[in-house]
Write an enzyme that holds these catalytic residues in place. Structure first.
Site, short mmCIF file in Angstrom:
data_model
loop_
_atom_site.label_atom_id
_atom_site.label_comp_id
_atom_site.label_asym_id
_atom_site.label_seq_id
_atom_site.Cartn_x
_atom_site.Cartn_y
_atom_site.Cartn_z
N ASP A 1 34.18 42.95 38.31
CA ASP A 1 32.29 42.27 38.20
C ASP A 1 33.15 41.00 36.29
O ASP A 1 32.56 40.22 36.59
CB ASP A 1 31.31 42.24 37.60
CG ASP A 1 31.49 43.11 35.96
OD1 ASP A 1 32.75 43.43 35.50
OD2 ASP A 1 30.71 44.23 36.26
N CYS B 1 35.87 43.36 33.18
CA CYS B 1 36.86 45.03 33.86
C CYS B 1 37.91 44.57 32.22
O CYS B 1 37.38 45.63 32.14
CB CYS B 1 37.04 44.60 35.20
SG CYS B 1 37.92 43.13 35.01
N HIS C 1 42.38 41.79 37.72
CA HIS C 1 41.64 42.53 37.26
C HIS C 1 42.33 43.57 36.50
O HIS C 1 43.75 43.31 36.19
CB HIS C 1 40.99 42.80 39.13
CG HIS C 1 40.16 44.32 38.81
ND1 HIS C 1 39.03 44.72 38.04
CD2 HIS C 1 40.93 45.43 38.97
CE1 HIS C 1 38.56 45.72 38.28
NE2 HIS C 1 39.49 46.00 38.28
#
Lengths: 265, 199
Positions: free
Chosen positions: A79, A82, A259
């Site tokens: 989101d 992270c 990510h």
């Protein structure tokens, strides 16, 4: 951005705000992601990662390398928060069993608020986030059966607590960048000042983290982070970068483009 | 979640009413309902701007995800400004969108809006018609904004010339506000405004 209409005729019947629509769509996507992935997931081995990249030779080789170097991983919700979430979870989890390091961190975290207020952050909200952050840190310090890994895991999956921690770490990161603005200015592209960069890329929730965020936070807290890179790069290994350079890493993270997840050696 | 939002707003509410800006009557916040999900804000038009002397009312809606997402704010009082829709009151301001940070507060928002009234950003407009006038005819823009302030926000500067032109249109059966919008959009050219209204 946001031009509503150009002709006068439209004025009376359209009140549609384009920005509003874009935001709404963004929220919808976020909602779908959040329904699929918990804020912080359970510990897992690398078989699910293997499956994810089945048939992709480059990535498969890197998963192999990863599983030779690490025992397991823990996924976080993609989101934009992270890095902060993964970092704080992994670090606090270690503090559960490391009273010495805990003492050091507790002292540093307690003082961190004054630093931020001195830098001009609004006292009112800094206090709010600091209070919650310290509440969590204190609970971690109780240890000995009163606050366990399970409790920490539960707490990190409560959106309220979890996001308060993220916000506070964003503030600490921003504080560090501004304090050492002269140094960090070299890493910022374009004509943005460090303060602008902090307002645009560090303090708002959901903004993704880059090297500069990691360097600032790890230096501010004096906690070493090793990031393992898994991307299309040519090496058959997952290359490591340590932040700040030369420190002994206590938190290990897996980076895939856009990510961060947690790794366990 | 909703609980966090309500608690935070409660604390902020107290912060605003204690603030020195409230003491100076520059900003104000009132509760609209008991569960802190909607508030009414007020800002005073900044001095030495066309908004001076006016009081502007704002609708503030607090989302469940506050303070991680920004409050939804729009002008209830009609206003002539490049970054605020003259139709819906929608606002184009970065901190109400992707540059909101959880460390900001209602007080920050109200003060930023006041700053926006003092320094428009015509290159990032919400209202294209107003922005065009702002860039091409500053003086006309100022007069128009001052006129809207006097009509809708209680500002002190009536403009009899503008009033007369509006009167000409209302005499023809056009509604008062509609007449003002048409004239404002055509730099108070009565002929072109009339043409547009009856086309």
């Amino acid at each position: 951005m946001g031009e509503e209409r150009s002709t006068l005729h439209d004025r009376f019947d359209t009140g549609v705000n384009q920005d509003e629509l874009i935001l709404q769509q963004q929220r919808q996507i976020e909602k779908e992601i959040s329904e699929k992935t918990p804020l912080v997931g359970d510990m897992e081995n690398f078989s699910s990662l293997e499956k994810e990249y089945a048939g992709d030779a480059v990535y498969c080789q890197k998963v192999q390398d990863l599983s030779a170097k690490y025992k397991s991983m823990r996924r976080t919700r993609p989101d934009g928060n992270c890095f902060f979430r993964a970092f704080s979870y992994a670090y606090l989890e270690q503090l559960l069993n490391n009273p010495e390091e805990y003492e050091r961190f507790y002292a540093l975290a307690s003082k961190s608020k004054d630093n931020l207020v001195a830098l001009g952050f609004p006292q009112f909200t800094v206090e709010d986030f600091h209070d919650t952050f310290m509440e969590v840190v204190s609970r971690v310090g109780k240890g000995g059966g009163t606050f366990t890994q399970t409790d920490l895991h539960k707490l990190f999956n409560e959106q309220g607590y979890s996001d308060y921690i993220v916000v506070y770490l964003r503030l600490i990161t921003s504080g560090r960048l501004q304090q050492e603005a002269e140094f960090y200015q070299h890493f910022i592209e374009g004509n943005r000042s460090v303060t602008d960069f902090c307002h645009q890329e560090v303090e708002p929730m959901y903004k993704e983290s880059d090297h500069i965020h990691i360097i600032a936070l790890s230096t501010a807290l004096n906690v070493g982070v090793r990031v393992r890179y898994m991307d299309r790069g040519e090496s058959s290994e997952v290359i490591a970068h340590d932040f700040p350079e030369g420190t002994r890493p206590s938190v290990h993270l897996l980076y895939r483009p856009g990510h961060y997840d947690i790794l366990y050696p | 979640m909703a609980n966090i939002a309500a608690q935070r707003i409660k604390r902020e509410f107290k912060e605003v009413i204690k603030s020195e800006e409230v003491a100076k009557c520059a900003i104000k916040v009132e509760l609209v309902n008991d569960n802190y999900t909607e508030l009414k804000g007020e800002i005073a038009g900044p001095p030495e701007t066309p908004y001076e002397g006016g009081t502007f009312v704002l609708e503030i809606k607090v989302p469940e995800t506050y303070p991680f997402n920004p409050p939804k704010v729009r002008f209830i009082t009609k206003i002539w400004h490049p970054n605020i829709s003259s139709v819906t009151g929608a606002i184009c301001l970065d901190i109400l969108k992707d540059q909101w940070a959880a460390a900001m507060t209602l007080r920050t928002v109200l003060l930023s809006l006041q700053a926006l009234l003092a320094a428009a950003e015509p290159d990032d407009p919400q209202d294209a018609v107003v922005a065009k006038q702002f860039k091409e005819n500053q003086d006309m823009f100022k007069q128009t904004a001052r006129h809207w302030t006097s009509i809708y926000a209680g500002g002190p500067h009536r403009n009899t010339e503008f009033d007369l032109k509006i009167r000409r249109l209302t005499d023809m059966g056009i509604e008062d506000h509609q007449a003002r919008v048409a004239l404002s959009s055509y730099n108070w050219d009565l002929e072109r405004a009339t043409e547009q209204l009856f086309s």
